[in-house]
Write an enzyme that holds these catalytic residues in place. Structure first.
Site, PDB file in Angstrom:
ATOM      1  N   CYS A  10       0.863  -1.174   0.000  1.00  0.00           N
ATOM      2  CA  CYS A  10       0.000   0.000   0.000  1.00  0.00           C
ATOM      3  C   CYS A  10       0.903   1.228   0.000  1.00  0.00           C
ATOM      4  O   CYS A  10       2.121   1.105  -0.043  1.00  0.00           O
ATOM      5  CB  CYS A  10      -0.905  -0.033   1.233  1.00  0.00           C
ATOM      6  SG  CYS A  10      -2.363   1.012   1.093  1.00  0.00           S
ATOM      7  N   CYS A  82      -3.861  -0.465  -3.340  1.00  0.00           N
ATOM      8  CA  CYS A  82      -4.252   0.886  -3.738  1.00  0.00           C
ATOM      9  C   CYS A  82      -3.526   1.238  -5.032  1.00  0.00           C
ATOM     10  O   CYS A  82      -2.425   0.746  -5.277  1.00  0.00           O
ATOM     11  CB  CYS A  82      -3.976   1.916  -2.651  1.00  0.00           C
ATOM     12  SG  CYS A  82      -2.249   2.187  -2.280  1.00  0.00           S
ATOM     13  N   CYS A  89       5.241   1.370  -7.232  1.00  0.00           N
ATOM     14  CA  CYS A  89       6.100   0.229  -6.925  1.00  0.00           C
ATOM     15  C   CYS A  89       6.009  -0.834  -8.014  1.00  0.00           C
ATOM     16  O   CYS A  89       5.782  -2.000  -7.730  1.00  0.00           O
ATOM     17  CB  CYS A  89       5.707  -0.357  -5.586  1.00  0.00           C
ATOM     18  SG  CYS A  89       7.032  -1.321  -4.866  1.00  0.00           S
TER      19      CYS A  89
END
Length: 139
Positions: A10, A82, A89
């Site tokens: 996240c 999310c 990432c």
């Protein structure tokens, strides 16, 4: 059977990924090692701890971790919870199978204490259902 390694990613590793880590551990039991991390660390949100306690799961001992801490672990699955984490990432070096679900951020909830609590409970239920289905389908 070898345990699977699961990473939940996240943005700040404070709410959604912490809730998902709690439920994935709960549903996977001995079948998996579950980790959660963020592209930043914001600490574990006290309201996330409280909403999980309401469902009988204790995440009060969880820590907020940066994804860089886990580069030495061979993950089987990476779940981004999310859109921001998915976008920020994308190059985590891994052969892991990737999953993505953009859960609403309960930390952004506004209103009365009861309205905020209800939003946390709503997101908790979404993540609980997702986590149960993930374990059934993949472990």
């Amino acid at each position: 059977m070898e345990k699977k390694n699961i990473l939940v990613l996240c943005t700040g590793n404070s709410c959604r990924s912490q809730i998902a880590e709690g439920y994935l551990k709960h549903f996977a039991g001995e079948k998996a090692n579950v980790y959660s991390a963020g592209v930043e660390t914001h600490g574990v949100n006290p309201k996330a701890i409280a909403t999980m306690a309401e469902d009988g799961i204790d995440i009060s001992n969880h820590t907020s971790n940066n994804v860089d801490e886990y580069t030495n672990i061979a993950f089987d699955y990476i779940i981004t919870v999310c859109d921001n984490a998915k976008e920020r990432c994308p190059y985590f070096p891994s052969a892991a199978v990737r999953f993505h679900y953009n859960f609403p951020d309960p930390a952004m909830a506004t209103g009365t204490d009861e309205e905020v609590r209800a939003q946390f409970a709503h997101v908790r239920q979404l993540i609980k259902d997702y986590s149960r289905d993930f374990v059934e389908d993949n472990l």
